[in-house]
Design a protein around this motif. Structure first.
Motif, PDB file in Angstrom:
ATOM      1  N   SER A 149       0.820  -1.212   0.000  1.00 43.70           N
ATOM      2  CA  SER A 149       0.000   0.000   0.000  1.00 43.70           C
ATOM      3  C   SER A 149       0.857   1.267   0.000  1.00 43.70           C
ATOM      4  O   SER A 149       0.326   2.359   0.119  1.00 43.70           O
ATOM      5  CB  SER A 149      -0.965   0.031   1.195  1.00 43.70           C
ATOM      6  OG  SER A 149      -2.093   0.805   0.865  1.00 43.70           O
ATOM      7  N   THR A 197      -7.274   6.506   6.567  1.00 46.18           N
ATOM      8  CA  THR A 197      -7.431   7.926   6.241  1.00 46.18           C
ATOM      9  C   THR A 197      -8.788   8.206   5.597  1.00 46.18           C
ATOM     10  O   THR A 197      -9.265   9.340   5.655  1.00 46.18           O
ATOM     11  CB  THR A 197      -6.323   8.377   5.278  1.00 46.18           C
ATOM     12  OG1 THR A 197      -6.225   7.431   4.216  1.00 46.18           O
ATOM     13  CG2 THR A 197      -4.985   8.490   5.986  1.00 46.18           C
ATOM     14  N   GLU A 252      -7.532  13.500   0.203  1.00 48.47           N
ATOM     15  CA  GLU A 252      -8.859  12.978   0.574  1.00 48.47           C
ATOM     16  C   GLU A 252      -9.675  14.045   1.299  1.00 48.47           C
ATOM     17  O   GLU A 252     -10.851  14.250   1.007  1.00 48.47           O
ATOM     18  CB  GLU A 252      -8.715  11.804   1.538  1.00 48.47           C
ATOM     19  CG  GLU A 252      -8.168  10.548   0.942  1.00 48.47           C
ATOM     20  CD  GLU A 252      -7.897   9.532   2.040  1.00 48.47           C
ATOM     21  OE1 GLU A 252      -8.613   9.520   3.052  1.00 48.47           O
ATOM     22  OE2 GLU A 252      -6.937   8.760   1.896  1.00 48.47           O
ATOM     23  N   HIS A 275       3.996  10.755  -4.362  1.00 51.10           N
ATOM     24  CA  HIS A 275       5.089  10.121  -3.627  1.00 51.10           C
ATOM     25  C   HIS A 275       4.934   8.607  -3.597  1.00 51.10           C
ATOM     26  O   HIS A 275       5.570   7.945  -2.817  1.00 51.10           O
ATOM     27  CB  HIS A 275       5.190  10.709  -2.215  1.00 51.10           C
ATOM     28  CG  HIS A 275       3.881  10.733  -1.481  1.00 51.10           C
ATOM     29  ND1 HIS A 275       2.911  11.643  -1.742  1.00 51.10           N
ATOM     30  CD2 HIS A 275       3.396   9.956  -0.503  1.00 51.10           C
ATOM     31  CE1 HIS A 275       1.874  11.430  -0.944  1.00 51.10           C
ATOM     32  NE2 HIS A 275       2.144  10.398  -0.196  1.00 51.10           N
ATOM     33  N   LYS A 276       4.102   8.056  -4.400  1.00 47.62           N
ATOM     34  CA  LYS A 276       4.066   6.601  -4.575  1.00 47.62           C
ATOM     35  C   LYS A 276       4.135   6.330  -6.078  1.00 47.62           C
ATOM     36  O   LYS A 276       5.157   5.952  -6.613  1.00 47.62           O
ATOM     37  CB  LYS A 276       2.778   6.010  -3.989  1.00 47.62           C
ATOM     38  CG  LYS A 276       2.678   6.220  -2.510  1.00 47.62           C
ATOM     39  CD  LYS A 276       1.422   5.634  -1.923  1.00 47.62           C
ATOM     40  CE  LYS A 276       1.374   5.975  -0.444  1.00 47.62           C
ATOM     41  NZ  LYS A 276       0.185   5.492   0.208  1.00 47.62           N
ATOM     42  N   ALA A 300      -0.293  15.458   0.778  1.00 51.98           N
ATOM     43  CA  ALA A 300      -0.268  14.016   1.061  1.00 51.98           C
ATOM     44  C   ALA A 300      -1.559  13.410   0.550  1.00 51.98           C
ATOM     45  O   ALA A 300      -2.520  14.138   0.280  1.00 51.98           O
ATOM     46  CB  ALA A 300      -0.157  13.779   2.564  1.00 51.98           C
ATOM     47  N   GLY A 301      -1.565  12.087   0.464  1.00 50.24           N
ATOM     48  CA  GLY A 301      -2.797  11.414   0.056  1.00 50.24           C
ATOM     49  C   GLY A 301      -3.926  11.773   1.002  1.00 50.24           C
ATOM     50  O   GLY A 301      -5.046  12.089   0.580  1.00 50.24           O
ATOM     51  N   ALA A 302      -3.626  11.723   2.297  1.00 54.73           N
ATOM     52  CA  ALA A 302      -4.663  11.997   3.293  1.00 54.73           C
ATOM     53  C   ALA A 302      -5.212  13.411   3.119  1.00 54.73           C
ATOM     54  O   ALA A 302      -6.420  13.639   3.244  1.00 54.73           O
ATOM     55  CB  ALA A 302      -4.089  11.823   4.692  1.00 54.73           C
ATOM     56  N   HIS A 334      -7.699  11.310  -5.369  1.00 54.43           N
ATOM     57  CA  HIS A 334      -6.370  11.883  -5.169  1.00 54.43           C
ATOM     58  C   HIS A 334      -5.328  10.954  -5.784  1.00 54.43           C
ATOM     59  O   HIS A 334      -5.577   9.769  -6.015  1.00 54.43           O
ATOM     60  CB  HIS A 334      -6.064  12.110  -3.676  1.00 54.43           C
ATOM     61  CG  HIS A 334      -5.770  10.862  -2.912  1.00 54.43           C
ATOM     62  ND1 HIS A 334      -6.733  10.173  -2.206  1.00 54.43           N
ATOM     63  CD2 HIS A 334      -4.618  10.172  -2.731  1.00 54.43           C
ATOM     64  CE1 HIS A 334      -6.193   9.127  -1.634  1.00 54.43           C
ATOM     65  NE2 HIS A 334      -4.902   9.088  -1.944  1.00 54.43           N
ATOM     66  N   ASP A 358     -10.017   6.640  -4.007  1.00 60.39           N
ATOM     67  CA  ASP A 358      -8.702   6.729  -3.356  1.00 60.39           C
ATOM     68  C   ASP A 358      -7.693   6.207  -4.368  1.00 60.39           C
ATOM     69  O   ASP A 358      -7.658   5.016  -4.689  1.00 60.39           O
ATOM     70  CB  ASP A 358      -8.728   5.883  -2.079  1.00 60.39           C
ATOM     71  CG  ASP A 358      -7.401   5.892  -1.337  1.00 60.39           C
ATOM     72  OD1 ASP A 358      -6.346   5.991  -2.000  1.00 60.39           O
ATOM     73  OD2 ASP A 358      -7.411   5.758  -0.104  1.00 60.39           O
ATOM     74  N   ASN A 364      -1.198   9.835  -5.295  1.00 65.64           N
ATOM     75  CA  ASN A 364      -0.040   9.940  -4.403  1.00 65.64           C
ATOM     76  C   ASN A 364       1.188  10.073  -5.294  1.00 65.64           C
ATOM     77  O   ASN A 364       1.732   9.069  -5.754  1.00 65.64           O
ATOM     78  CB  ASN A 364       0.096   8.691  -3.526  1.00 65.64           C
ATOM     79  CG  ASN A 364      -0.972   8.625  -2.455  1.00 65.64           C
ATOM     80  OD1 ASN A 364      -2.127   8.376  -2.767  1.00 65.64           O
ATOM     81  ND2 ASN A 364      -0.587   8.848  -1.223  1.00 65.64           N
ATOM     82  N   HIS A 372      -8.279   2.184   3.729  1.00 68.63           N
ATOM     83  CA  HIS A 372      -7.206   2.770   4.522  1.00 68.63           C
ATOM     84  C   HIS A 372      -7.848   3.682   5.559  1.00 68.63           C
ATOM     85  O   HIS A 372      -8.842   4.348   5.271  1.00 68.63           O
ATOM     86  CB  HIS A 372      -6.317   3.583   3.583  1.00 68.63           C
ATOM     87  CG  HIS A 372      -5.002   3.955   4.160  1.00 68.63           C
ATOM     88  ND1 HIS A 372      -4.744   5.196   4.667  1.00 68.63           N
ATOM     89  CD2 HIS A 372      -3.860   3.244   4.305  1.00 68.63           C
ATOM     90  CE1 HIS A 372      -3.491   5.248   5.098  1.00 68.63           C
ATOM     91  NE2 HIS A 372      -2.928   4.079   4.891  1.00 68.63           N
ATOM     92  N   ALA A 380      -4.455   5.951  -4.216  1.00 68.80           N
ATOM     93  CA  ALA A 380      -3.136   5.569  -3.703  1.00 68.80           C
ATOM     94  C   ALA A 380      -2.571   4.361  -4.459  1.00 68.80           C
ATOM     95  O   ALA A 380      -1.361   4.169  -4.512  1.00 68.80           O
ATOM     96  CB  ALA A 380      -3.214   5.269  -2.206  1.00 68.80           C
ATOM     97  N   THR A 420     -11.355   2.488  -2.811  1.00 72.71           N
ATOM     98  CA  THR A 420      -9.973   2.367  -3.269  1.00 72.71           C
ATOM     99  C   THR A 420      -9.934   1.277  -4.325  1.00 72.71           C
ATOM    100  O   THR A 420     -10.427   0.172  -4.088  1.00 72.71           O
ATOM    101  CB  THR A 420      -9.056   1.947  -2.096  1.00 72.71           C
ATOM    102  OG1 THR A 420      -9.325   2.800  -0.994  1.00 72.71           O
ATOM    103  CG2 THR A 420      -7.591   2.043  -2.468  1.00 72.71           C
ATOM    104  N   THR A 469      -7.310  -2.501  -0.931  1.00 72.48           N
ATOM    105  CA  THR A 469      -6.140  -2.744  -0.089  1.00 72.48           C
ATOM    106  C   THR A 469      -5.806  -4.233   0.047  1.00 72.48           C
ATOM    107  O   THR A 469      -4.842  -4.577   0.731  1.00 72.48           O
ATOM    108  CB  THR A 469      -6.333  -2.128   1.310  1.00 72.48           C
ATOM    109  OG1 THR A 469      -7.504  -2.703   1.864  1.00 72.48           O
ATOM    110  CG2 THR A 469      -6.463  -0.624   1.239  1.00 72.48           C
TER     111      THR A 469
HETATM  112  C1  LIG Z   1      -4.979   3.226   0.176  1.00 69.64           C
HETATM  113  C2  LIG Z   1      -4.361   4.457   0.793  1.00 69.64           C
HETATM  114  N1  LIG Z   1      -5.085   5.579   0.873  1.00 69.64           N
HETATM  115  C3  LIG Z   1      -4.576   6.706   1.400  1.00 69.64           C
HETATM  116  C4  LIG Z   1      -3.294   6.755   1.888  1.00 69.64           C
HETATM  117  C5  LIG Z   1      -2.801   8.025   2.505  1.00 69.64           C
HETATM  118  O1  LIG Z   1      -1.744   8.589   1.784  1.00 69.64           O
HETATM  119  P1  LIG Z   1      -0.622   9.478   2.515  1.00 69.64           P
HETATM  120  O2  LIG Z   1       0.218   8.531   3.306  1.00 69.64           O
HETATM  121  O3  LIG Z   1       0.119  10.142   1.424  1.00 69.64           O
HETATM  122  O4  LIG Z   1      -1.350  10.459   3.391  1.00 69.64           O
HETATM  123  C6  LIG Z   1      -2.505   5.611   1.833  1.00 69.64           C
HETATM  124  C7  LIG Z   1      -1.148   5.624   2.405  1.00 69.64           C
HETATM  125  O5  LIG Z   1      -0.524   4.652   2.671  1.00 69.64           O
HETATM  126  C8  LIG Z   1      -3.038   4.434   1.256  1.00 69.64           C
HETATM  127  O6  LIG Z   1      -2.323   3.316   1.159  1.00 69.64           O
END
Ligand SMILES: Cc1ncc(COP(=O)(O)O)c(C=O)c1O
Length: 509
Positions: free
Chosen positions: A98, A193, A163, A290-291, A158-160, A286, A264, A288, A191, A266, A235, A239
């Motif tokens: 993840s 978040t 969101e 950074h992923k 950030a992802g969060a 969103h 989501d 990421n 996740h 991610a 998502t 996950t």
């Molecule tokens: C499925 C999922 N959603 C949201 C997030 C949140 O992203 P961030 O860590 O950039 O806030 C993650 C982070 O691991 C994730 O795996």
């Protein structure tokens, strides 16, 4: 200290004699020697100003902090030594599920360090920052194209936060229509978040159970879908690493009741160039960076979680956006604040721009075919690992996966070995542990995401380590239970940590 620690990773093996490494790394304060300095500057050739004439009274302190006094080489060696204690994606496969810990090509770093990007001032007039504005605009076009969205804001860090921003727009959309809704639906595999972002927007979160096959079913959504539902957050791939095959039908159900669907993104790495969330019915999502888009992460950032929307949500986007000038306005790019229903700003200036430069460099160096290949290789690698580990490891939902696979410790239970023990033992084999105990719906889960960066040999080395641990769990469980043995520090007493009053804090009911 166990015998393995002494034998394989003690000072002898690490090379005390050669590199001056030892088990103990003193603090810089402990290495400090009075008068030692790490800089040399020429003598001033102008009269020195008295501090009192420069600073207002009250800003000057007599009790100066006793900063360590060190030479440059002391400092470089200290930080270089402790940097070698880290797990890093530049050292080995980093299987954190993840988190898409893919390799970050160094050309991205070169691009982000170009003075025109690195030295720009965030408050510089737009007219003097055309290059960076163009990059942001082009990145927006690219992310929109990849995802099937219409507009993308680069602000969230950030992802969060993406969101949170997305659900703020959902709320603004319904409120603007005078449609009071108070529920957000979230599958049980989500996740943490996701429910947190909904709750922070004052929504009540209703959890939808996944099916026995690990995915969301239209009937389960239809059952809880009411006119009070503002959005479903989903998502995809989920996950468990599974593609939500009913996503289009599920989106139709939510839309038919006036709700919106938050995607989501991610796990977008598995879909690049193959499927677009916007085409599947997602209204807001969103990314990421950074992923999926290879910008470094871990250790708390900085990250970047741009949020994309379909046109119905565009009026609510955070400001400013970047606009390409047209017609009588002339050429170039401008910051656009003309979003009367905007939710406002969610980040200072324009987000973490260095991350945008890295992501753009990555996109440009791969091109559309390269991006698609990323997704294909990521999926192939995860399925290859699953194929090698199946049998020796319990696979709770055994289906072809997308970018990651989920195992559990079920087969190791009779030997008293848990997922935590496996995570610790993997460190001895040179790997950062995978994501453990998430997703919550799998007891003792071990979530592995190899990403596309790994070669066949790299995957085999990791699979061999996992198979060896499964065997050790049977033949020498105590050795696994007391791992890690090859690290500088032994296992933390996590049972003590769990008794710690702060860690045991529970919200008031
Ligand atoms: C499925 C999922 N959603 C949201 C997030 C949140 O992203 P961030 O860590 O950039 O806030 C993650 C982070 O691991 C994730 O795996």
């Amino acid at each position: 200290m166990s015998s393995e620690r002494g034998r394989d990773a003690g000072p002898e093996r690490i090379g005390n004699a050669t590199y001056g490494l030892s088990w103990e790394e003193p603090l810089l304060f402990e290495r400090s020697r009075p008068g030692r300095v790490g800089y040399s500057i020429p003598e001033a050739d102008v009269p020195l100003a008295e501090p009192e004439s420069v600073f207002e009274a009250g800003f000057l302190r007599d009790d100066l902090p006793a900063l360590p006094e060190l030479s440059e080489v002391d400092v470089v060696r200290h930080f270089t030594r402790i940097s070698t204690w880290n797990a890093a994606v530049d050292l080995a496969l980093y299987p954190l599920g993840s988190c898409t810990m893919k390799y970050n090509p160094k050309i991205n770093e070169w691009a982000a360090r170009l003075p025109g990007f690195a030295s720009i001032h965030p408050l510089q007039p737009a007219g003097t920052a055309q290059g960076v504005l163009e990059l942001c605009w082009r990145l927006e076009q690219a992310l929109a194209e990849i995802s099937g969205m219409d507009r993308v804001s680069m602000q969230p860090a950030a992802g969060a936060q993406g969101e949170l921003t997305g659900i703020m727009m959902v709320r603004a959309y319904h409120e603007h229509r005078g449609d009071a809704r108070n529920i957000v639906l979230v599958p049980d595999s989500a996740h943490g978040t996701n429910p947190a972002s909904a709750a922070l927007n004052d929504y009540r979160v209703v959890t939808i159970p996944s099916g026995r096959d690990g995915i969301l079913h239209p009937e389960a959504v239809a059952k809880v879908m009411t006119p009070d539902v503002a959005a479903l957050m989903v998502t995809n791939p989920n996950t468990l690493g599974l593609f939500e095959t009913h996503i289009a039908e599920i989106c139709d159900i939510v839309h038919a009741h006036g709700g919106l669907v938050y995607g989501d993104g991610a796990n977008l790495n598995a879909l690049l160039g193959i499927a677009r969330p916007g085409d599947l019915g997602i209204d807001v999502m969103h990314f990421n960076l950074h992923k999926t888009f290879s910008t470094p992460h871990g250790g708390g950032g900085p990250g970047s979680g741009p949020v994309g929307v379909k046109n119905i949500l565009a009026p609510y986007l955070p400001v400013p956006m970047v606009r390409k000038r047209a017609g009588s306005e002339g050429e170039g790019f401008a910051l656009d604040y003309e979003f009367p229903h905007s939710i406002g700003r969610v980040h200072a200036n324009f987000g973490n721009v260095g991350m945008l430069v890295r992501a753009w460099a990555y996109l440009r160096s791969l091109g559309p075919e390269g991006l698609r290949l990323c997704a294909e290789m990521a999926v192939l690698n995860a399925n290859y690992l699953l194929a090698r580990l199946r049998g020796a490891w319990h696979v709770p939902i055994d289906r072809p996966v997308m970018h990651e696979c989920v195992l559990s410790d079920k087969q190791l239970e009779p030997f008293g070995i848990t997922t935590l023990d496996v995570a610790k033992r993997l460190i001895d084999y040179g790997y950062h542990p995978p994501t453990v105990y998430f997703p919550l719906i799998v007891h003792g889960s071990i979530m592995i995401e190899p990403t596309e960066s790994e070669s066949l040999e790299g995957l085999d080395r990791f699979a061999d380590a996992m198979l060896a641990i499964a065997e050790e769990a049977r033949s020498d469980p105590e050795h696994v239970r007391t791992a890690p043995h090859r690290t500088r520090l032994a296992r933390l007493d996590e049972t003590r940590a769990a008794r710690h009053p702060v860690l045991r804090w529970q919200p008031e009911s």
